[in-house]
Design a protein around this motif. Structure first.
Motif, PDB file in Angstrom:
ATOM      1  N   THR A 265       1.246  -1.493   0.180  1.00  0.00           N
ATOM      2  CA  THR A 265       0.261   0.143  -0.194  1.00  0.00           C
ATOM      3  C   THR A 265       0.482   1.431   0.127  1.00  0.00           C
ATOM      4  O   THR A 265       0.809   2.554  -0.525  1.00  0.00           O
ATOM      5  N   GLY A 266       1.967   1.667   0.847  1.00  0.00           N
ATOM      6  CA  GLY A 266       2.977   2.306   0.318  1.00  0.00           C
ATOM      7  C   GLY A 266       3.527   2.662  -0.517  1.00  0.00           C
ATOM      8  O   GLY A 266       3.812   3.827  -1.203  1.00  0.00           O
ATOM      9  N   ARG A 267       3.910   1.366  -1.916  1.00  0.00           N
ATOM     10  CA  ARG A 267       3.791   1.691  -2.712  1.00  0.00           C
ATOM     11  C   ARG A 267       2.956   2.336  -3.716  1.00  0.00           C
ATOM     12  O   ARG A 267       3.088   3.400  -4.662  1.00  0.00           O
ATOM     13  N   VAL A 268       1.947   1.804  -3.556  1.00  0.00           N
ATOM     14  CA  VAL A 268       0.906   2.353  -3.921  1.00  0.00           C
ATOM     15  C   VAL A 268       0.564   4.119  -4.342  1.00  0.00           C
ATOM     16  O   VAL A 268       0.223   4.696  -4.673  1.00  0.00           O
ATOM     17  N   ARG A 269       0.784   4.087  -2.748  1.00  0.00           N
ATOM     18  CA  ARG A 269       0.384   5.931  -2.580  1.00  0.00           C
ATOM     19  C   ARG A 269       1.566   6.364  -3.573  1.00  0.00           C
ATOM     20  O   ARG A 269       1.678   7.655  -3.666  1.00  0.00           O
ATOM     21  N   ASP A 270       3.016   5.976  -2.947  1.00  0.00           N
ATOM     22  CA  ASP A 270       4.199   6.727  -3.574  1.00  0.00           C
ATOM     23  C   ASP A 270       4.896   6.955  -4.519  1.00  0.00           C
ATOM     24  O   ASP A 270       4.948   7.950  -5.182  1.00  0.00           O
ATOM     25  N   PHE A 271       4.352   5.970  -6.000  1.00  0.00           N
ATOM     26  CA  PHE A 271       4.435   5.837  -7.115  1.00  0.00           C
ATOM     27  C   PHE A 271       2.967   6.274  -7.765  1.00  0.00           C
ATOM     28  O   PHE A 271       3.465   6.204  -8.969  1.00  0.00           O
ATOM     29  N   GLY A 272       2.039   6.197  -6.957  1.00  0.00           N
ATOM     30  CA  GLY A 272       0.881   6.420  -8.354  1.00  0.00           C
ATOM     31  C   GLY A 272       0.681   4.833  -9.066  1.00  0.00           C
ATOM     32  O   GLY A 272       0.755   5.228  -9.995  1.00  0.00           O
ATOM     33  N   VAL A 273       0.975   4.030  -8.484  1.00  0.00           N
ATOM     34  CA  VAL A 273       0.553   2.845  -8.976  1.00  0.00           C
ATOM     35  C   VAL A 273      -0.455   2.254  -9.447  1.00  0.00           C
ATOM     36  O   VAL A 273      -1.725   2.656  -8.800  1.00  0.00           O
ATOM     37  N   LEU A 274      -0.583   2.266 -11.127  1.00  0.00           N
ATOM     38  CA  LEU A 274      -2.162   2.109 -11.894  1.00  0.00           C
ATOM     39  C   LEU A 274      -2.096   0.438 -11.715  1.00  0.00           C
ATOM     40  O   LEU A 274      -3.422  -0.006 -12.356  1.00  0.00           O
ATOM     41  N   GLY A 275      -1.483  -0.175 -11.640  1.00  0.00           N
ATOM     42  CA  GLY A 275      -1.715  -2.037 -11.949  1.00  0.00           C
ATOM     43  C   GLY A 275      -1.629  -2.841 -10.157  1.00  0.00           C
ATOM     44  O   GLY A 275       0.228  -2.099 -10.330  1.00  0.00           O
ATOM     45  N   LEU A 276      -1.371  -4.202 -10.268  1.00  0.00           N
ATOM     46  CA  LEU A 276      -0.557  -4.755  -9.426  1.00  0.00           C
ATOM     47  C   LEU A 276      -0.460  -5.884 -10.416  1.00  0.00           C
ATOM     48  O   LEU A 276      -1.307  -6.315 -11.061  1.00  0.00           O
ATOM     49  N   SER A 277       0.624  -6.890 -10.078  1.00  0.00           N
ATOM     50  CA  SER A 277       1.274  -8.048 -10.242  1.00  0.00           C
ATOM     51  C   SER A 277       1.380  -8.799  -9.395  1.00  0.00           C
ATOM     52  O   SER A 277       2.536  -9.515  -9.109  1.00  0.00           O
ATOM     53  N   PRO A 278      -0.099  -9.526  -8.992  1.00  0.00           N
ATOM     54  CA  PRO A 278       0.108 -10.477  -8.254  1.00  0.00           C
ATOM     55  C   PRO A 278       1.034 -11.788  -9.165  1.00  0.00           C
ATOM     56  O   PRO A 278       0.559 -12.639 -10.178  1.00  0.00           O
ATOM     57  N   HIS A 279       2.749 -12.495  -9.257  1.00  0.00           N
ATOM     58  CA  HIS A 279       2.845 -12.815  -9.770  1.00  0.00           C
ATOM     59  C   HIS A 279       2.544 -14.652 -10.486  1.00  0.00           C
ATOM     60  O   HIS A 279       2.654 -14.834 -11.970  1.00  0.00           O
ATOM     61  N   SER A 280       1.560 -14.928  -9.841  1.00  0.00           N
ATOM     62  CA  SER A 280       1.880 -16.562  -9.882  1.00  0.00           C
ATOM     63  C   SER A 280       0.611 -17.210  -9.185  1.00  0.00           C
ATOM     64  O   SER A 280       0.674 -16.945  -7.885  1.00  0.00           O
ATOM     65  N   PRO A 281       0.142 -17.980  -9.432  1.00  0.00           N
ATOM     66  CA  PRO A 281      -0.586 -18.820  -8.909  1.00  0.00           C
ATOM     67  C   PRO A 281       0.515 -19.779  -7.200  1.00  0.00           C
ATOM     68  O   PRO A 281      -0.667 -20.279  -6.520  1.00  0.00           O
ATOM     69  N   TYR A 282       1.567 -19.427  -7.960  1.00  0.00           N
ATOM     70  CA  TYR A 282       2.173 -20.768  -7.371  1.00  0.00           C
ATOM     71  C   TYR A 282       3.586 -19.726  -6.277  1.00  0.00           C
ATOM     72  O   TYR A 282       4.567 -20.329  -6.130  1.00  0.00           O
ATOM     73  N   THR A 283       3.568 -18.837  -6.105  1.00  0.00           N
ATOM     74  CA  THR A 283       4.518 -17.810  -6.032  1.00  0.00           C
ATOM     75  C   THR A 283       4.359 -16.943  -4.467  1.00  0.00           C
ATOM     76  O   THR A 283       4.559 -16.285  -3.758  1.00  0.00           O
ATOM     77  N   LEU A 284       2.884 -17.375  -4.380  1.00  0.00           N
ATOM     78  CA  LEU A 284       1.811 -16.802  -4.009  1.00  0.00           C
ATOM     79  C   LEU A 284       0.842 -17.260  -2.116  1.00  0.00           C
ATOM     80  O   LEU A 284       0.437 -18.741  -3.360  1.00  0.00           O
ATOM     81  N   ASP A 285       0.962 -17.253  -1.187  1.00  0.00           N
ATOM     82  CA  ASP A 285       0.070 -17.962  -0.470  1.00  0.00           C
ATOM     83  C   ASP A 285      -1.349 -17.665  -0.968  1.00  0.00           C
ATOM     84  O   ASP A 285      -1.513 -16.319  -1.881  1.00  0.00           O
ATOM     85  N   THR A 286      -2.241 -18.395  -0.347  1.00  0.00           N
ATOM     86  CA  THR A 286      -3.655 -18.341  -0.728  1.00  0.00           C
ATOM     87  C   THR A 286      -4.934 -16.963  -0.125  1.00  0.00           C
ATOM     88  O   THR A 286      -4.796 -16.247  -1.200  1.00  0.00           O
ATOM     89  N   GLY A 287      -4.144 -16.540   0.736  1.00  0.00           N
ATOM     90  CA  GLY A 287      -4.849 -16.012   1.115  1.00  0.00           C
ATOM     91  C   GLY A 287      -4.343 -14.533   1.258  1.00  0.00           C
ATOM     92  O   GLY A 287      -5.089 -13.051   0.805  1.00  0.00           O
ATOM     93  N   VAL A 288      -2.833 -13.941   0.413  1.00  0.00           N
ATOM     94  CA  VAL A 288      -2.393 -13.594  -0.048  1.00  0.00           C
ATOM     95  C   VAL A 288      -2.614 -13.216  -1.401  1.00  0.00           C
ATOM     96  O   VAL A 288      -3.036 -12.103  -1.931  1.00  0.00           O
ATOM     97  N   LEU A 289      -2.897 -14.020  -2.507  1.00  0.00           N
ATOM     98  CA  LEU A 289      -3.929 -14.056  -3.621  1.00  0.00           C
ATOM     99  C   LEU A 289      -6.121 -13.480  -3.852  1.00  0.00           C
ATOM    100  O   LEU A 289      -5.735 -11.832  -4.509  1.00  0.00           O
ATOM    101  N   GLY A 290      -5.741 -13.410  -2.519  1.00  0.00           N
ATOM    102  CA  GLY A 290      -7.460 -12.937  -1.807  1.00  0.00           C
ATOM    103  C   GLY A 290      -7.192 -11.895  -1.563  1.00  0.00           C
ATOM    104  O   GLY A 290      -8.598 -11.070  -2.119  1.00  0.00           O
ATOM    105  N   ASP A 291      -6.282 -11.480  -0.893  1.00  0.00           N
ATOM    106  CA  ASP A 291      -6.437  -9.695  -0.771  1.00  0.00           C
ATOM    107  C   ASP A 291      -6.132  -9.317  -1.598  1.00  0.00           C
ATOM    108  O   ASP A 291      -6.160  -7.551  -1.711  1.00  0.00           O
TER     109      ASP A 291
END
Length: 427
Positions: free
Chosen positions: A164-190
């Motif tokens: 959320t700090g990156r989104v605020r500081d850089f004016g991010v327009l998009g997110l890239s959850p890398h893949s189904p196998y590099t993040l935990d299930t709860g992280v992907l949902g959040d």
């Protein structure tokens, strides 16, 4: 500032049929009108005219790349037997490249893309210093800040606040959850929740590896071993899988929707393609990158026949020989023919995928300032290719003869980006 007219023996606006001896009137980086040259010049008699040779087409949209990895081309120069082999080689080079100026590397990639006719990109950014590069270089599109490697525990402790700090500081327009196998299930949902709360686009790698399905279904196989070797203790591994394939798994955590597009989709089956269509998810196809990783390439014929939204990407120089998007378009044409696609609309649909299709995937295909087409209100982004403007099928000319033959790229800020090499004479 008054209007400027760009004209050429053939203009391919994408939003309408090709125009022989066509022209585009522009003011302040936006298209005023597109049509026959005689009509446009009559309507704007005081406008300066710039006459281009060959074929002028709406700017290409690279719907999947990582510009910051331009200086990691050594990984892409060598063939890899499997996705997992490539991933191991990539991780080793990336780990040894911590002192790399990622912003400078991304700028080099942006310049290469522009020289090949690309005017907008979906750029996945792993290191935050590369986030501002698109705007600095005049490229349109969306920078997607990449998230990977978080377990549910690390996400709760530090990961969420960091993002959320990156989104605020850089004016991010998009997110890239890398893949189904590099993040935990709860992280992907959040991340799905956060993306919608902030109004951000989402872009995720999907079914690039043959073994991704085994990972999400049962928590086993080469990817599971790779994830364990990296030290990640994800829920899928603890639970022995989810019983769902990768597409159904991402859908179950809320990541699939019209604000999301996926990359690769090499191993999508019939039901998975149907679910992506139902959710309005575009698939960015990167066939040259797939081949470098020992993969056959996506089911392009089926995607075209079924009518799912598609786009085209190069991926990065860490897995592809160049950032020439038309090279990927040409390979997709070859793949579609080998897979049995016989409709005469093939080249047209692939050029639409590389322009308007990419714009749609990025959420930039409609409204004022839209990209991927040349029509009233769109950004004046276009490229000129030294291909025969008098041929029967201009889409075939662009797809078959266009790679390596970009003359110049023009972006909405008025900058002209010439190709570094002079194309061969018209065929």
């Amino acid at each position: 500032m008054g209007a400027v007219i760009h004209s050429a023996p053939l203009v391919v606006p994408i939003s309408r049929p090709p125009i022989r001896d066509g022209a585009v009137a522009v003011r302040h980086g936006r298209v005023l009108a597109t049509g026959p040259r005689r009509e446009i010049t009559a309507t704007h008699p005081d406008a300066e005219e710039l006459r281009w040779p060959g074929v002028m087409v709406a700017g290409l949209v690279n719907a999947h790349t990582h510009l910051q990895f331009t200086r990691m081309a050594e990984v892409g120069r060598h063939p890899h037997g499997t996705f997992e082999d490539w991933s191991t080689a990539f991780d080793a080079v990336y780990a040894a490249s911590r002192d790399t100026d990622w912003a400078a590397s991304a700028r080099e990639g942006a310049c290469l893309a522009l020289r090949h006719g690309t005017t907008a990109v979906a750029d996945i950014v792993t290191d935050a210093e590369a986030l501002p590069v698109l705007g600095e270089c005049g490229l349109g599109g969306v920078a997607y800040f990449e998230v990977l490697g978080d377990t549910d525990a690390t996400w709760t402790a530090t990961g969420r606040d960091r993002l959320t700090g990156r989104v605020r500081d850089f004016g991010v327009l998009g997110l890239s959850p890398h893949s189904p196998y590099t993040l935990d299930t709860g992280v992907l949902g959040d991340l799905a929740v956060l993306g919608r709360a902030f109004g951000l686009r989402q872009h995720i790698h999907l079914l690039e590896s043959l073994h991704e399905r085994e990972y999400t279904v049962s928590g086993t196989g080469p990817i599971a071993r790779l994830v364990r070797d990296l030290g990640f203790d994800f829920q899928i591994l603890r639970d022995g899988g989810t019983g769902k394939g990768p597409v159904a798994f991402l859908d179950s955590v809320g990541l699939l929707g019209p604000e999301c597009h996926v990359a690769h989709g090499v191993h999508l089956d019939h039901d998975e393609r149907a679910l992506l269509r139902e959710r309005g998810v575009s698939v960015a196809l990167c066939p040259r990158s797939n081949q470098a990783l020992g993969l056959e390439g996506p089911p392009i014929a089926a995607l075209l026949e079924e009518g799912g939204p598609i786009a085209v990407g190069t991926d990065s120089l860490a897995s592809a020989p160049s950032l020439d998007l038309l090279e990927d378009v040409r390979l997709l044409r070859d793949l579609a023919l080998r897979q049995g696609y016989r409709s005469p609309d093939l080249s047209r649909r692939l050029m639409e995928a590389a322009t308007a299709g990419g714009a749609h995937a990025l959420g930039l295909g409609s409204g004022p300032g839209r990209i991927g087409t040349l029509g009233p209100g769109s950004r004046c982004d276009f490229a000129v290719f030294a291909v025969d403007p008098a041929g029967h099928n201009p889409y075939d000319a662009l797809v078959v003869d266009g790679p390596g033959r970009c003359v110049a790229t023009v972006t909405a800020n008025g900058r002209i980006h010439p190709a570094t090499e002079t194309p061969q004479d018209h065929p």
